[in-house]
Scaffold this motif. Structure first.
Motif, PDB file in Angstrom:
ATOM      1  N   GLY A  97      -0.536   7.989  -6.458  1.00 48.53           N
ATOM      2  CA  GLY A  97      -1.718   8.412  -5.727  1.00 48.53           C
ATOM      3  C   GLY A  97      -2.356   9.632  -6.348  1.00 48.53           C
ATOM      4  O   GLY A  97      -3.503   9.943  -6.108  1.00 48.53           O
ATOM      5  N   SER A 138      -3.626   6.945  -2.113  1.00 45.57           N
ATOM      6  CA  SER A 138      -4.336   7.519  -3.260  1.00 45.57           C
ATOM      7  C   SER A 138      -5.381   8.513  -2.774  1.00 45.57           C
ATOM      8  O   SER A 138      -5.762   8.529  -1.608  1.00 45.57           O
ATOM      9  N   GLU A 151      -1.987   3.698   2.008  1.00 49.56           N
ATOM     10  CA  GLU A 151      -1.357   2.512   1.424  1.00 49.56           C
ATOM     11  C   GLU A 151      -0.705   1.599   2.453  1.00 49.56           C
ATOM     12  O   GLU A 151      -0.403   0.456   2.145  1.00 49.56           O
TER      13      GLU A 151
END
Length: 187
Positions: A97, A138, A151
């Motif tokens: 990320g 991310s 995520e």
């Protein structure tokens, strides 16, 4: 290793900064000469280095943590010296990320402990704040805000890019999740 190289210039010398499973290094883009190396064992390297003046910040998960590397000119090459102590290195343990440097502060998700979005001061490595309100994902920076992609649920979250604390300014779910991954658990 999954790390993207980063182009940087220190004291007028162009270099490509790369992190591997055993080192961080600066290489001349002109002839491939190694300008400096810093030994650093990391099981998996994903997050790209962040460069600021004569300093390079790198972070990894799996209890490796982060390093701030200071580069000093040394006869056409550079001497690389670690700045953080062992306790400071554990503040940012970024798996993936990435991390972002804004106004002297590094933002990213740290797997330390239960895991939390973390803001740390680059110069000292001091943790400024940490928030475990949302899962890892991310991160990008745009218009003075951090935009985070979750995520787990696929939410996009707008966060203040401020050392004053974690401040969420909105969120929305991706309307059509990818069919390539398992469907998210939406509440």
């Amino acid at each position: 290793d999954y790390v993207s190289p980063v182009k940087h210039t220190v004291n007028g010398v162009e270099m490509i900064v790369q992190m591997t499973a055993s080192h961080v290094a600066g290489v001349s883009p002109k002839d491939g000469a190694v300008l400096w190396t810093y030994p650093r064992e990391a099981r998996i390297t994903i997050s790209s280095p962040v460069c600021d003046g004569n300093k390079v910040f790198v972070a990894s998960a799996y209890n490796v943590g982060c390093d701030l590397i200071e580069l000093t000119p040394d006869g056409g090459k550079f001497t690389a010296r670690g700045v953080y102590d062992d306790d400071t290195k554990k503040v940012m343990q970024n798996h993936h990320g990435g991390v972002i440097l804004i106004d002297g502060h590094v933002y990213g998700y740290s797997d330390k402990g239960r895991g939390a979005w973390t803001c740390m001061e680059l110069k000292t490595g001091k943790s400024v704040w940490a928030s475990s309100k949302t899962p890892k994902g991310s991160l990008v920076h745009a218009d003075g805000r951090l935009v985070r992609f979750d995520e787990e649920k696929g939410d996009v979250v707008l966060i203040a890019a401020s050392p004053k604390g974690y401040g969420e300014h909105g969120r929305f779910g991706i309307p059509k999740p990818s069919t390539r991954r398992r469907p998210p658990n939406r509440a």
